[in-house]
Every structure is written in C-alpha cells, then in structure tokens.
Write a protein that holds these residues in place. Structure first.
Motif, PDB file in Angstrom:
ATOM      1  N   ASN A 118       0.827  -1.207   0.000  1.00  0.00           N
ATOM      2  CA  ASN A 118       0.000   0.000   0.000  1.00  0.00           C
ATOM      3  C   ASN A 118       0.862   1.256   0.000  1.00  0.00           C
ATOM      4  O   ASN A 118       0.573   2.223  -0.717  1.00  0.00           O
ATOM      5  CB  ASN A 118      -0.924  -0.001   1.216  1.00  0.00           C
ATOM      6  N   GLU A 119       1.932   1.236   0.791  1.00  0.00           N
ATOM      7  CA  GLU A 119       2.842   2.397   0.860  1.00  0.00           C
ATOM      8  C   GLU A 119       3.782   2.428  -0.339  1.00  0.00           C
ATOM      9  O   GLU A 119       3.973   3.467  -0.968  1.00  0.00           O
ATOM     10  CB  GLU A 119       3.656   2.337   2.149  1.00  0.00           C
ATOM     11  N   LEU A 120       4.378   1.286  -0.646  1.00  0.00           N
ATOM     12  CA  LEU A 120       5.369   1.228  -1.717  1.00  0.00           C
ATOM     13  C   LEU A 120       4.784   1.644  -3.055  1.00  0.00           C
ATOM     14  O   LEU A 120       5.426   2.350  -3.843  1.00  0.00           O
ATOM     15  CB  LEU A 120       5.935  -0.196  -1.809  1.00  0.00           C
ATOM     16  N   LYS A 127      -7.965   5.199   2.366  1.00  0.00           N
ATOM     17  CA  LYS A 127      -9.046   6.120   2.006  1.00  0.00           C
ATOM     18  C   LYS A 127     -10.303   5.370   1.572  1.00  0.00           C
ATOM     19  O   LYS A 127     -11.406   5.919   1.591  1.00  0.00           O
ATOM     20  CB  LYS A 127      -8.588   7.058   0.887  1.00  0.00           C
ATOM     21  N   VAL A 128     -10.111   4.108   1.170  1.00  0.00           N
ATOM     22  CA  VAL A 128     -11.238   3.253   0.794  1.00  0.00           C
ATOM     23  C   VAL A 128     -11.780   2.526   2.021  1.00  0.00           C
ATOM     24  O   VAL A 128     -12.992   2.426   2.221  1.00  0.00           O
ATOM     25  CB  VAL A 128     -10.795   2.225  -0.275  1.00  0.00           C
ATOM     26  N   LYS A 129     -10.857   2.032   2.849  1.00  0.00           N
ATOM     27  CA  LYS A 129     -11.220   1.287   4.051  1.00  0.00           C
ATOM     28  C   LYS A 129     -10.146   1.532   5.095  1.00  0.00           C
ATOM     29  O   LYS A 129      -8.967   1.233   4.860  1.00  0.00           O
ATOM     30  CB  LYS A 129     -11.354  -0.199   3.736  1.00  0.00           C
ATOM     31  N   PHE A 135      -6.017  -8.394   0.876  1.00  0.00           N
ATOM     32  CA  PHE A 135      -6.961  -8.604  -0.211  1.00  0.00           C
ATOM     33  C   PHE A 135      -7.661  -7.301  -0.598  1.00  0.00           C
ATOM     34  O   PHE A 135      -8.023  -7.112  -1.756  1.00  0.00           O
ATOM     35  CB  PHE A 135      -7.969  -9.688   0.173  1.00  0.00           C
ATOM     36  N   THR A 136      -7.838  -6.389   0.368  1.00  0.00           N
ATOM     37  CA  THR A 136      -8.398  -5.068   0.050  1.00  0.00           C
ATOM     38  C   THR A 136      -7.424  -4.274  -0.808  1.00  0.00           C
ATOM     39  O   THR A 136      -7.829  -3.599  -1.761  1.00  0.00           O
ATOM     40  CB  THR A 136      -8.711  -4.283   1.337  1.00  0.00           C
ATOM     41  N   VAL A 137      -6.147  -4.350  -0.471  1.00  0.00           N
ATOM     42  CA  VAL A 137      -5.120  -3.651  -1.258  1.00  0.00           C
ATOM     43  C   VAL A 137      -5.094  -4.199  -2.685  1.00  0.00           C
ATOM     44  O   VAL A 137      -5.058  -3.437  -3.657  1.00  0.00           O
ATOM     45  CB  VAL A 137      -3.725  -3.790  -0.605  1.00  0.00           C
ATOM     46  N   GLU A 143      -8.941  -2.498  -9.277  1.00  0.00           N
ATOM     47  CA  GLU A 143      -9.942  -1.504  -9.669  1.00  0.00           C
ATOM     48  C   GLU A 143      -9.309  -0.256 -10.260  1.00  0.00           C
ATOM     49  O   GLU A 143      -9.883   0.370 -11.163  1.00  0.00           O
ATOM     50  CB  GLU A 143     -10.808  -1.155  -8.458  1.00  0.00           C
ATOM     51  N   ARG A 144      -8.137   0.108  -9.758  1.00  0.00           N
ATOM     52  CA  ARG A 144      -7.447   1.280 -10.284  1.00  0.00           C
ATOM     53  C   ARG A 144      -6.549   0.952 -11.480  1.00  0.00           C
ATOM     54  O   ARG A 144      -5.927   1.833 -12.053  1.00  0.00           O
ATOM     55  CB  ARG A 144      -6.617   1.929  -9.168  1.00  0.00           C
ATOM     56  N   LYS A 145      -6.469  -0.353 -11.810  1.00  0.00           N
ATOM     57  CA  LYS A 145      -5.595  -0.814 -12.899  1.00  0.00           C
ATOM     58  C   LYS A 145      -4.165  -0.321 -12.691  1.00  0.00           C
ATOM     59  O   LYS A 145      -3.472   0.096 -13.637  1.00  0.00           O
ATOM     60  CB  LYS A 145      -6.138  -0.357 -14.259  1.00  0.00           C
ATOM     61  N   ALA A 146      -3.752  -0.365 -11.426  1.00  0.00           N
ATOM     62  CA  ALA A 146      -2.416   0.115 -11.056  1.00  0.00           C
ATOM     63  C   ALA A 146      -1.402  -1.027 -11.102  1.00  0.00           C
ATOM     64  O   ALA A 146      -1.723  -2.161 -10.752  1.00  0.00           O
ATOM     65  CB  ALA A 146      -2.458   0.709  -9.651  1.00  0.00           C
ATOM     66  N   HIS A 147      -0.195  -0.715 -11.547  1.00  0.00           N
ATOM     67  CA  HIS A 147       0.912  -1.679 -11.566  1.00  0.00           C
ATOM     68  C   HIS A 147       0.467  -3.030 -12.122  1.00  0.00           C
ATOM     69  O   HIS A 147       0.585  -4.071 -11.449  1.00  0.00           O
ATOM     70  CB  HIS A 147       1.488  -1.841 -10.157  1.00  0.00           C
TER      71      HIS A 147
END
Length: 234
Positions: A118-120, A127-129, A135-137, A143-147
C-alpha cells in the motif's frame, strides 16, 4: 527454529522459499543504499527496511509452524480423541497448536505484505477502508488498474488458492471471534450425530489447505519483492 523438536538440523531454504528470501535481502540492500545516499527525507525508505525485516521473520515463523504441524499430523493414527492413547492425544494437541498457529499466520503475513504494498505503490487504500487487509489492497490495485505487471500476477495466485483460502479464513474467523476452531467442528458433529462419538476434523484437508496457504503467502511475497526490487533499481 523448530526442527530441533524432531532432532533435525536447522532448515536449509530451497525452491520458492530460497528465492523469496533472496529477493527480500536484495530489496533491503537496495533500500539501504538509497538511505545511505540521503534519499530518505520523509523516512519512508526506513519504514520499508523495517517492514521487510518483519516480513522475513513472519515468513520464517509461518514456514516453521506449517512444518511442525505436518510432523505432528503424521503421528495421529486414530479417528477420535476418545480412542487415543495419552501419547497420541498429546501429539494431536501439538498438531492443533501448530496448525492453528499456521493458519492464523497466513493472514497475518499477508496483511503485513498489504501494508508494505500500500505504501510502496502509493495505493492509499486507507481512504477506501480504514482497516484494510492484503486482499483489500489487491482489489484496490485491480480496480485502479495500477501496476498491472504485478497486480495480475498476484491476482492469479490468489485465484489459484481461492478455495483453500476461503476455508482457512473461515477457520481463522471462528478461532478469533467465536470459539476454538476444532471445538466448533465438534459442535457441528454433536448436532448431526447426537449421542455418538465425535470424529476428528478432516486433518488431511486441513493439511492441504495450510500448505496451499503457505504457498499463497510465499508466492505473493516473491512476486511483490521481485517487483519492489525493480522499482528500487529504477
């Protein structure tokens, strides 16, 4: 650490465990070099360094617990506690202890990994939870299509062990929030087979689930630190 219980020498890491530990060491070394070069004004790199050490200890503790559980499981021959000799009952209690320690640690380790990711990756899952899990991360990453290079590999591993993870999660939640998981199994049987001798929980399935949980955690860490090393080198 626990091999001495079975008169065995200390563990020699091989396979995925060896690769994961190597990548964690490499990641820690890359972070340390950046800190030494004065690139840690906000102290985030120092957090990564400490969290990596914590994850290494957590992985070691999980592997040791799983190993001990598998050994004590092999000493169980009978199908009910009532039929066991005092020695076998003691081995069963030891199996329960290390199995329980193992399935709780699977989720503990994954959540520690989630905190680091989450930090890296600057995912800001809080901000979501506010109280998020690994599993939330991972869901936030999807959902954000990140990395995507990392996200879909982690997701594939999660899906591969989804059924075992769900069973382990149910046992973990029972153990932490309700009652001892092995006693919960006895309670279910007492309703179904009232007045009959309760049989042991399905320890063969439990052993497979714990092994899958360890593999899930280890493979997720291997992929995450492999990606983390790439980020630090760039």
């Amino acid at each position: 650490m626990l091999r001495f219980l079975f008169d065995e020498p200390p563990r020699e890491a091989t396979g995925c465990l060896e690769e994961t530990l190597r990548l964690m060491e490499e990641f820690g070394s890359l972070v340390s070099k950046r800190i030494a070069a004065g690139q840690d004004a906000d102290h985030r790199l120092r957090k990564y360094e400490i969290w990596t050490l914590g994850l290494r200890s957590a992985l070691d503790e999980l592997e040791q617990s799983s190993y001990a559980a598998s050994h004590y499981k092999q000493k169980i021959r009978l199908v009910s506690v009532q039929q066991m000799s005092p020695e076998e009952r003691l081995n069963y209690s030891r199996y329960v202890y290390y199995d329980k320690n193992g399935f709780i640690r699977v989720f503990s380790l994954l959540d520690k990994l989630g905190t680091l990711l989450n930090e890296l990756l600057d995912m800001r899952t809080e901000k979501v939870k506010a109280h998020f899990s690994y599993f939330t991360v991972l869901r936030n990453m999807r959902e954000r299509k990140a990395h995507p290079e990392l996200t879909w590999k982690l997701n594939d591993v999660k899906e591969k062990y989804k059924e075992a993870t769900n069973r382990l999660r149910k046992r973990r939640n029972t153990e932490i929030h309700y009652m001892n998981s092995e006693m919960h199994d006895d309670l279910i049987q007492s309703h179904r087979m009232y007045g009959e001798e309760a049989k042991l929980e399905n320890i063969e399935q439990q052993a497979i689930d714990l092994s899958d949980g360890v593999t899930l955690a280890m493979e997720s860490m291997r992929l995450s630190f492999q990606y983390g090393c790439k980020l630090m080198r760039n």
